[in-house]
Design a protein around this motif. Structure first.
Motif, short mmCIF file in Angstrom:
data_model
loop_
_atom_site.label_atom_id
_atom_site.label_comp_id
_atom_site.label_asym_id
_atom_site.label_seq_id
_atom_site.Cartn_x
_atom_site.Cartn_y
_atom_site.Cartn_z
N UNK A 68 -27.09 37.08 -28.55
CA UNK A 68 -26.86 37.90 -29.75
C UNK A 68 -25.38 38.02 -30.12
N UNK A 99 -22.65 37.92 -28.25
CA UNK A 99 -21.71 38.49 -27.30
C UNK A 99 -21.25 37.44 -26.29
N UNK A 139 -19.92 47.77 -26.89
CA UNK A 139 -20.93 46.72 -26.96
C UNK A 139 -22.26 47.24 -26.42
N UNK A 164 -23.86 49.49 -28.89
CA UNK A 164 -24.45 48.74 -30.00
C UNK A 164 -25.80 48.16 -29.61
N UNK A 165 -25.84 47.55 -28.42
CA UNK A 165 -27.10 46.93 -27.99
C UNK A 165 -28.18 47.99 -27.79
N UNK A 184 -29.45 48.97 -31.07
CA UNK A 184 -30.29 47.91 -31.62
C UNK A 184 -31.68 47.93 -30.99
#
Lengths: 154, 126
Positions: free
Chosen positions: A87, A89, B72, B75-76, B79
């Motif tokens: 995704x 990253x 990060x 964010x994940x 999501x």
């Protein structure tokens, strides 16, 4: 799945069942194929990490800028690589961690393939059975027809 | 008589086909969400394994941008939450559509029987 006696089904029903099983086996086969392709990619990536060792530090390399153009460069960091974890990253890891990462991915894929394989075999066996019953029914139909035609002649 | 029923039958069949279309659309959307869920779960696992030494980059267009690992992770996580919500929404939608399609099927079979009966009558009169 409910247990249905295959011999009790009519020919069109068997035909439908066979088509469905065909589709399912095809889907599972392509899934396994895709998993294997990805797995090989990870194995290759893991192997290519072996080039990044101390004895190659500072050596000259050619870096591809496009598929047909290379520029010279030197290998000044053999300890770190950037890994795509999905995704969008990317993570900077050292080589040993990256090897662990690839090993995890390869093991994960092996497990997934091992999960699908029995399901595929099961569907295959079921399909075989359906085809057998279909053949039997067709033969029965044939012999009935030929016997009725002989009786009508007589 | 038979013609009127036939017209009704036809419009019902069209409606039924519409529902079937929506159903398969919803189904494939759900499958896509499922795939995204798996991918994001894998990314989350990887991000959870990181320590403070690792640097996380995010691919934005053709550029890699340095990003805070905690950001990060957040964010994940967000999501994942969103995807789970969407899956739930589609699940309800699918149930609703299946219910409708079952209803329509029943209406269709009864209409078909009616039509056949009407046809039989018409033939009988001739």
């Amino acid at each position: 799945m409910t247990a249905v006696n295959l011999t009790e089904l009519s020919l069109p029903q068997l035909e439908g069942l066979k088509n469905q099983l065909d589709q399912e086996t095809e889907f599972l086969t392509t899934s396994i194929g895709q998993l294997k392709v990805v797995q090989t990619k990870y194995v290759e990536a893991k192997d290519s990490l072996n080039v990044l060792n101390k004895s190659n530090e500072g050596k000259e390399v050619l870096v591809p800028l496009s598929s047909s153009m290379y520029v010279p460069g030197t290998l000044n960091d053999v300890n770190h690589v950037l890994v795509d974890v999905g995704t969008g990253y990317y993570v900077e890891k050292n080589v040993d961690d990256t090897k662990d990462f690839f090993k995890r991915k390869i093991d994960f894929l092996t497990k997934q393939i091992e999960k699908i394989q029995p399901a595929l075999q099961e569907k295959h066996a079921l399909k075989q059975a359906v085809v057998e019953v279909m053949n039997m029914k067709i033969q029965q139909l044939h012999s009935q027809q030929s016997s009725s035609s002989t009786t009508s002649k007589a | 008589m038979a013609e009127a029923i036939q017209k009704k039958l036809q419009s019902e069949v069209e409606k039924y086909q519409m529902i079937q279309k929506d159903l398969s659309k919803s189904m494939s959307a759900r499958q896509k969400l499922e795939a995204q869920l798996t991918e994001n779960n894998i990314v989350k696992e990887e991000l959870d394994l990181l320590d403070s030494q690792n640097i996380v980059y995010k691919l934005i267009g053709p550029v890699l941008v340095k990003q805070d690992p905690d950001e990060a992770k957040a964010t994940v996580a967000k999501r994942l939450e969103y995807i789970n919500g969407e899956i739930q929404r589609h699940e309800n939608l699918l149930k609703e559509l299946e219910r409708k399609s079952d209803q329509h099927r029943e209406v269709l079979t009864s209409l078909q029987q009616e039509y056949q009966r009407a046809q039989g009558l018409a033939v009988g009169k001739v």
